[in-house]
Design a protein around this motif. Structure first.
Motif, mmCIF file in Angstrom:
data_model
loop_
_atom_site.group_PDB
_atom_site.id
_atom_site.type_symbol
_atom_site.label_atom_id
_atom_site.label_comp_id
_atom_site.label_asym_id
_atom_site.label_seq_id
_atom_site.Cartn_x
_atom_site.Cartn_y
_atom_site.Cartn_z
ATOM 1 N N CYS A 176 34.258 -29.085 -5.621
ATOM 2 C CA CYS A 176 35.457 -29.809 -5.187
ATOM 3 C C CYS A 176 35.610 -29.741 -3.673
ATOM 4 C CB CYS A 176 36.699 -29.228 -5.860
ATOM 5 S SG CYS A 176 36.840 -29.576 -7.634
ATOM 6 N N LEU A 177 35.458 -28.561 -3.113
ATOM 7 C CA LEU A 177 35.607 -28.393 -1.662
ATOM 8 C C LEU A 177 34.521 -29.147 -0.896
ATOM 9 C CD1 LEU A 177 36.456 -24.587 -1.567
ATOM 10 C CD2 LEU A 177 38.038 -26.479 -1.137
ATOM 11 N N ALA A 178 33.332 -29.278 -1.499
ATOM 12 C CA ALA A 178 32.219 -29.958 -0.831
ATOM 13 C C ALA A 178 32.312 -31.474 -0.950
ATOM 14 C CB ALA A 178 30.892 -29.479 -1.413
ATOM 15 N N THR A 179 33.193 -31.974 -1.823
ATOM 16 C CA THR A 179 33.344 -33.415 -2.001
ATOM 17 C C THR A 179 34.424 -33.911 -1.057
ATOM 18 O OG1 THR A 179 32.720 -33.203 -4.340
ATOM 19 C CG2 THR A 179 33.819 -35.244 -3.672
ATOM 20 N N THR A 180 33.995 -34.454 0.054
ATOM 21 C CA THR A 180 34.933 -34.883 1.100
ATOM 22 C C THR A 180 34.978 -36.393 1.265
ATOM 23 O OG1 THR A 180 33.216 -34.614 2.785
ATOM 24 C CG2 THR A 180 34.664 -32.727 2.370
ATOM 25 N N GLN A 181 34.038 -37.111 0.651
ATOM 26 C CA GLN A 181 34.045 -38.567 0.709
ATOM 27 C C GLN A 181 33.623 -39.130 -0.634
ATOM 28 O OE1 GLN A 181 31.599 -39.266 4.324
ATOM 29 N NE2 GLN A 181 33.419 -40.209 5.171
ATOM 30 N N ILE A 182 34.155 -40.307 -0.951
ATOM 31 C CA ILE A 182 33.890 -40.902 -2.244
ATOM 32 C C ILE A 182 33.955 -42.416 -2.110
ATOM 33 C CG2 ILE A 182 36.267 -41.024 -3.096
ATOM 34 C CD1 ILE A 182 35.226 -39.757 -5.722
ATOM 35 N N GLY A 183 33.190 -43.135 -2.890
ATOM 36 C CA GLY A 183 33.181 -44.582 -2.801
ATOM 37 C C GLY A 183 32.106 -45.085 -1.850
ATOM 38 N N LEU A 184 32.126 -46.397 -1.591
ATOM 39 C CA LEU A 184 31.131 -47.020 -0.733
ATOM 40 C C LEU A 184 31.546 -46.953 0.733
ATOM 41 C CD1 LEU A 184 30.369 -50.230 -2.847
ATOM 42 C CD2 LEU A 184 29.148 -48.044 -2.854
ATOM 43 N N ARG A 196 40.709 -31.133 -5.376
ATOM 44 C CA ARG A 196 41.136 -29.771 -5.667
ATOM 45 C C ARG A 196 41.360 -29.572 -7.163
ATOM 46 N NH1 ARG A 196 39.621 -29.728 -1.203
ATOM 47 N NH2 ARG A 196 40.677 -29.030 0.705
ATOM 48 N N LEU A 197 41.144 -28.335 -7.602
ATOM 49 C CA LEU A 197 41.521 -27.927 -8.953
ATOM 50 C C LEU A 197 43.003 -27.597 -8.967
ATOM 51 C CD1 LEU A 197 38.475 -25.611 -9.686
ATOM 52 C CD2 LEU A 197 38.994 -27.757 -10.876
ATOM 53 N N ALA A 198 43.665 -27.929 -10.054
ATOM 54 C CA ALA A 198 45.117 -27.755 -10.074
ATOM 55 C C ALA A 198 45.588 -27.085 -11.352
ATOM 56 C CB ALA A 198 45.814 -29.111 -9.918
ATOM 57 N N VAL A 199 46.601 -26.249 -11.164
ATOM 58 C CA VAL A 199 47.341 -25.612 -12.250
ATOM 59 C C VAL A 199 48.780 -26.094 -12.138
ATOM 60 C CG1 VAL A 199 48.103 -23.421 -13.248
ATOM 61 C CG2 VAL A 199 45.862 -23.581 -12.164
ATOM 62 N N PRO A 200 49.412 -26.507 -13.223
ATOM 63 C CA PRO A 200 50.806 -26.968 -13.126
ATOM 64 C C PRO A 200 51.690 -25.938 -12.428
ATOM 65 C CG PRO A 200 49.929 -27.455 -15.301
ATOM 66 C CD PRO A 200 48.891 -26.618 -14.603
ATOM 67 N N PRO A 204 47.377 -26.553 -5.393
ATOM 68 C CA PRO A 204 45.972 -26.842 -5.698
ATOM 69 C C PRO A 204 45.000 -26.292 -4.664
ATOM 70 C CG PRO A 204 47.332 -28.780 -6.072
ATOM 71 C CD PRO A 204 48.204 -27.761 -5.377
ATOM 72 N N HIS A 205 45.377 -26.324 -3.385
ATOM 73 C CA HIS A 205 44.475 -25.827 -2.342
ATOM 74 C C HIS A 205 44.248 -24.324 -2.515
ATOM 75 C CE1 HIS A 205 42.375 -25.885 1.472
ATOM 76 N NE2 HIS A 205 43.104 -24.880 1.892
ATOM 77 N N ALA A 206 45.328 -23.574 -2.722
ATOM 78 C CA ALA A 206 45.200 -22.123 -2.891
ATOM 79 C C ALA A 206 44.421 -21.799 -4.162
ATOM 80 C CB ALA A 206 46.589 -21.485 -2.938
ATOM 81 N N THR A 207 44.671 -22.544 -5.232
ATOM 82 C CA THR A 207 43.956 -22.310 -6.490
ATOM 83 C C THR A 207 42.466 -22.525 -6.319
ATOM 84 O OG1 THR A 207 45.869 -22.958 -7.838
ATOM 85 C CG2 THR A 207 43.702 -23.117 -8.873
ATOM 86 N N LEU A 209 40.637 -22.476 -3.506
ATOM 87 C CA LEU A 209 40.045 -21.462 -2.627
ATOM 88 C C LEU A 209 39.879 -20.138 -3.364
ATOM 89 C CD1 LEU A 209 41.861 -22.104 0.766
ATOM 90 C CD2 LEU A 209 39.504 -22.679 0.158
ATOM 91 N N ARG A 210 40.842 -19.787 -4.196
ATOM 92 C CA ARG A 210 40.749 -18.535 -4.948
ATOM 93 C C ARG A 210 39.557 -18.548 -5.900
ATOM 94 N NH1 ARG A 210 45.535 -18.540 -6.720
ATOM 95 N NH2 ARG A 210 45.187 -19.403 -8.795
ATOM 96 N N LEU A 211 39.368 -19.665 -6.575
ATOM 97 C CA LEU A 211 38.269 -19.749 -7.535
ATOM 98 C C LEU A 211 36.912 -19.864 -6.851
ATOM 99 C CD1 LEU A 211 39.840 -22.160 -10.168
ATOM 100 C CD2 LEU A 211 39.431 -19.717 -10.418
#
Length: 228
Positions: A176-184, A196-200, A204-207, A209-211
């Motif tokens: 997730c952190l390495a994916t900085t661009q998407i699309g054409l 980012r990964l998210a927990v309700p 998401p940023h802290a989650t 980075l922790r993982l």
């Protein structure tokens, strides 16, 4: 502590994501929209970008190579050889519910007009000369592209074929952190994203980075989530 159940994709710049819209908008390249005219990112495209991010991450952390293969599959497929299952990245439920209610019971062609208005609210049109294989503009090849607007936040639900271990969460977070661009047209500054990964109820940023952090080795301190 709850495990993440979704991936959040926030567009930081306009993104050119070619797809088929519900009704067509007259552009040379369109965006993928659902039955309500709301744009979404197809799950196979998100998975492809995350797989590429995992490959780059594993290059500097070879101990995660096996985990990357287990999470994303050894081949370019979405079959049973991978642990991770992704959904399409879509707008939040409140927006989808509101649009569905607005379209409910509407006759055609009013329904088409409203769907196109929904699509217009989240996209814009850009015109430019088509670029050839050499990288130079092609004379007389003016094209109109529909792009997703920056600031758009889309969510992809994730599930696992089998319970993941700490190394699986780690390679997914790093992907997730390495994916900085998407699309054409990413090389032209298009499609910059935060993934980012998210927990309700959590950041998401802290989650993420922790993982993504290496496991702690101090006595009495264990990484989360635990290894299998």
């Amino acid at each position: 502590m709850s495990a993440p159940d979704r991936i959040v994709v926030r567009l930081a710049s306009p993104a050119l994501f070619v797809g088929a819209s519900a009704d067509g908008t007259g552009a040379d390249t369109d965006v993928a929209t659902d039955e309500y005219g709301l744009p979404y990112l197809p799950r196979h495209r998100i998975a492809a970008r995350l797989r590429a991010g995992a490959r780059r991450s594993a290059a500097v952390a070879p101990d995660l190579t096996a985990a990357a293969d287990e999470v994303f599959g050894r081949r370019r497929s979405h079959g049973r050889d991978r642990m991770l299952r992704l959904g399409h990245a879509v707008l939040g439920d409140p927006v989808r519910t509101a649009v569905a209610r607005a379209l409910e019971g509407r006759p055609e062609p009013l329904r088409i007009i409203l769907r196109r208005a929904v699509t217009d609210a989240y996209t814009s049109l850009e015109s430019g000369t088509e670029v050839g294989r050499s990288g130079a503009p092609e004379p007389g090849r003016l094209r109109t592209n529909r792009v997703l607007l920056p600031g758009l936040t889309l969510t992809s639900l994730l599930t696992w074929a089998v319970p993941p271990g700490g190394e699986h969460w780690r390679i997914l977070a790093r992907a997730c952190l390495a994916t900085t661009q998407i699309g054409l047209r990413a090389s032209r500054g298009r499609g910059r994203v935060d993934v980012r990964l998210a927990v309700p109820g959590d950041d998401p940023h802290a989650t993420t980075l922790r993982l993504a952090a290496p496991p702690r080795c101090r006595r009495g301190v264990h990484p989360w989530p635990p290894h299998r």
